[in-house]
Each structure stands twice: as structure tokens, then as C-alpha cells.
Motif scaffolding. Structure first.
Motif: not given
Length: 428
Positions: A43-68
Motif C-alpha cells: 500500500a502507498f506510501p511505501r519505501e524502496k531501496v534507491c539512491g533517490d538521485g534522478l538524471t536528466p533522462r529520468a527528469t525528461k520522463q517525469l516531464v512527459s508524464m505531466g508530473i509537477d
């Protein structure tokens, strides 16, 4: 296109797993008008192991999905990568490209994934949380997947969901793929990430920080390990501190990486506060499945996206961008297949999905596998950090190569070299 849900438990497509890969797939499917079920075991919210750092490639995907992605919405922007190693400290800005933004982002995974899942819901996907998929439903006559069985809710009620197509976005463990006979390729690299959070004055940082020399100083002799360390300021009073390690040496299985992380943190300057007292979460670890380590990416009605298909970049351990990109590619293939008039035509379109992935990433991932073998040798790693870091132009090229940030057309000489190498490398 299906305008009304076929029924509560049936749809055009089932997506198993609401991580970045699954939610992106569901978003684009729903946006195109397909009826899609998105099944998430927790169930959300939930944690996942990750560095939490997003490169411009991931940033582009977020923009495409309309995320603020504004700072007001809780995102921290970064200008590039700070590399530390061989006695050198180098700050490299993200490249200036037509294809990608010139900044990355930082965001905790405990609400990042929920944000993407809610965006898929807004587009029309039907999200079931606490829906633990237990296995595929297979047609005895054709051998095709026609749905999944699951335990739903806190009472773990047995439910069957039906759809002609299923997307496995259930991460590295991908029980669904295994149940369909898709096992991990042992000839592909695997990594492990371990990380924790500290309260620290180092929480505001314009750069993601990567330490290329990872020393284990706990024994009688110092040992250079096959991996890297990171420090990502979260902007909220904490830093995400972790290690990414490759399985390309004997050290991978010998060592307790949580203990290595503790020792590495203890070697940091005292005023950074990377001490057990300042640790806000336990040290957690997760596998990084790289370079198409599970194939084929389509078989008998099942498509693999993200970690389920081993989409992690072998050069840098980045997974989120490729999870989201593969989700978008899979959705596009499914939408096109859905519009075909016969089962044979639909199957023809779906069978193209693995080839599209290979055309997109295959050559680059082959180069990455060669890179992994090289840096698995501590001597090579030592020479690379000592010699390479003193050449800013070489490091700029390395950043573009490692982060897979080039313009496909009209780029500079570096872009042309990287794109050319990726084109000629075998697309395995």
C-alpha cells in the motif's frame, strides 16, 4: 478501444507492479484509451531501496508524464555530478542537449512511486493496492497468459484478474516471469545497492556526489572494491548515503556490504555527521539487474518492463529512467497491437517489442557489459581514477557515456562517437 471496464476484475491489459515501470506503462495505456488494471502488492506510501538521485533522462520522463517537478512540489534540482577519486574532486555539469534537460532531480522513493501511480490513476488506470499476485493464469491450449491470480486486501481474498495481455513490472524478483519460465541470464552483470539516510549539514547540494574509489580498510591490507559510493543531499536535513557494487569479483560474495557501508561512512569527516546516532533508517539493500538479464522481453502474452527485464544501465546502476522509458515503449507497442484486426496481426506487433528494446539499448548495454568487466579489475579501476580524473575533457566524455546522455542527431563530436559505438556494438 474499450470505453467501459470489461468487469471489475478484467481489462484490456493487466500491469503487475506499481513501481516506476508499471505506473508509466499503465499511464500511457490509459491515456490511449485502453482499460488497464494496475496491481500493487503493498500500500502507498511505501519505501524502496534507491539512491533517490534522478538524471536528466529520468527528469525528461517525469516531464512527459505531466508530473509537477517544481521545488514548491518538493523536488530538489541538481546541476550535475561531482566525482571524487584518485585525490581529485571534479564537478561535471549535465550536458547541454536538445534531447534532455540540463538538470537532474532528487526525491525520496517513499512518495515518488505513489506520485507516478496516482498519475496513472488520473489517466484512467484502475489501481488495486495490497494486491499480491501469486501467479499467472495460463490457457492450457495455447500456453498464453490470460490473467493472474492474486490475494487481495488485508484479508488476502483470492481473486482472479483476466486480460489478453499482462505486463510484468514486478521488479528483480519478478515471480510472474519465473512462473512463465523466464529465468535470469547468468552471463549478464548484477549489482547490489545498499543505502541509509543520515541527518547532516550536507543535505543541500547542487550536485549528485559519486566516490569512484571504494576502499575496504577493515582488514590487515586496504582493498579497492568493484563499485562506487554516493552521497545525495535530500534538501530536507538528510542525505542518502550508499554503495553500488558489481558482482564481477570474488569480493562481491565474500563481504557483508552493510558493514562495508558502515566502515566507509565512519571514514568521512566528522562534521558531516555520518554516525550511527544520526542514521534515520536501517541500512537496506536491493539487487540491480542489468543489461537485459532476463529475456525474451515478450512471450505468450507477457511483456517485461523495468527491473523485471533487467533494464538497469550497467555503466552507472541507474534504473528509474530505463524503467519509465521501457514502460512507455511497451505501452506504445500494446496500443498499436490492440488496434490490429486479427490475432495474428496483434501477435506480429507484440513480437516486435524485444527488437525495439534491443535497437534502443542493446549496443549501449553491450558496451556497458565490457565496461563492467574492466572496472571489476581493481588495477584497471585504480589507473582509471588516477589518470582519467585529471583530464576534464575525457571526464566530460565519460559523464555522457556513463549517464547515456547524447543527442541522437546534431550533437557534438562526443555524441557522435558514443552513438557510433552503440550502433556498431552487438545488440545482444
Amino acid at each position: 478501444m474499450t470505453e467501459q471496464p470489461l468487469s471489475e476484475h478484467s481489462a484490456d491489459v493487466i500491469v503487475v507492479g506499481a513501481g516506476p515501470a508499471g505506473s508509466t506503462t499503465a499511464y500511457y495505456l490509459a491515456k490511449a484509451g485502453l482499460d488497464v488494471l494496475l496491481l500493487e502488492k503493498t500500500a502507498f506510501p511505501r519505501e524502496k531501496v534507491c539512491g533517490d538521485g534522478l538524471t536528466p533522462r529520468a527528469t525528461k520522463q517525469l516531464v512527459s508524464m505531466g508530473i509537477d517537478i517544481s521545488e514548491e512540489a518538493g523536488w530538489l534540482r541538481n546541476k550535475g555530478l561531482r566525482i571524487i577519486g584518485g585525490g581529485v574532486r571534479l564537478e561535471l555539469d549535465w550536458p547541454d542537449l536538445a534531447s534532455y534537460p540540463d538538470y537532474g532531480l532528487v526525491r525520496k522513493r517513499d512518495d515518488f512511486d505513489e506520485m507516478l501511480a496516482r498519475q496513472a490513476q488520473k489517466a484512467g488506470a484502475r489501481l488495486y493496492e495490497r494486491c499480491n499476485v501469486s501467479g499467472p493464469v495460463i490457457d492450457d491450449r495455447t500456453g498464453r497468459i490470460t490473467g493472474v491470480t492474486a490475494k487481495l486486501g488485508e484479508e488476502k481474498r483470492q481473486v482472479t484478474f483476466s486480460a489478453p495481455l499482462v505486463v510484468a513490472a514486478d521488479g528483480n524478483s519478478t515471480r510472474l516471469s519465473l512462473a512463465m519460465g523466464l529465468h535470469r541470464r547468468e552471463d549478464r552483470p548484477m549489482g547490489v545497492a545498499v543505502r541509509t539516510y543520515f541527518t547532516t549539514p550536507r543535505h543541500q547540494d547542487d550536485y549528485l556526489e559519486s566516490w569512484l574509489e571504494l576502499w575496504d580498510r577493515r582488514g590487515p591490507q586496504d582493498r579497492l572494491l568493484p563499485g562506487y559510493g554516493w552521497i545525495f543531499g535530500m534538501g530536507d536535513g538528510t542525505s542518502n548515503v550508499g554503495l553500488g557494487i558489481l558482482d564481477s569479483s570474488s569480493a562481491f560474495r565474500e563481504l557483508d556490504w552493510r558493514e562495508v557501508l558502515k566502515a566507509w561512512c565512519a571514514s568521512m569527516p566528522e562534521d558531516w555527521g555520518f554516525t550511527p546516532d544520526n542514521m534515520t533508517t536501517p541500512i537496506r539493500g536491493a539487487a540491480l539487474p542489468m543489461a537485459f538479464n532476463r529475456q525474451p522481453h515478450y512471450t505468450r502474452g507477457l511483456l517485461l518492463v523495468g527491473d523485471a527485464g533487467g533494464l538497469v544501465n550497467p555503466f552507472n546502476g541507474e534504473g528509474i529512467a530505463y524503467a519509465m522509458e521501457s514502460g512507455q515503449i511497451a505501452a506504445d507497442v500494446i496500443v498499436q497491437a490492440h488496434a490490429r484486426s486479427t490475432p495474428a496481426q496483434r501477435e506480429l506487433a507484440l513480437r516486435n517489442y524485444p527488437q525495439i528494446l534491443k535497437d534502443t539499448y542493446g549496443g549501449y548495454y553491450t558496451l556497458g557489459r565490457a565496461f563492467v568487466k574492466l572496472i571489476g579489475n581493481p588495477k584497471v579501476m585504480k589507473i582509471a581514477t588516477q589518470r582519467g580524473l585529471t583530464h576534464p575533457l575525457l571526464m566530460k566524455f565519460t559523464l555522457k557515456m556513463l549517464a547515456n546522455l547524447t543527442d541522437p542527431t546534431g550533437g557534438d563530436a562526443m555524441d557522435r562517437i558514443i552513438n557510433g559505438l552503440s550502433k556498431v556494438a552487438p545488440k545482444a
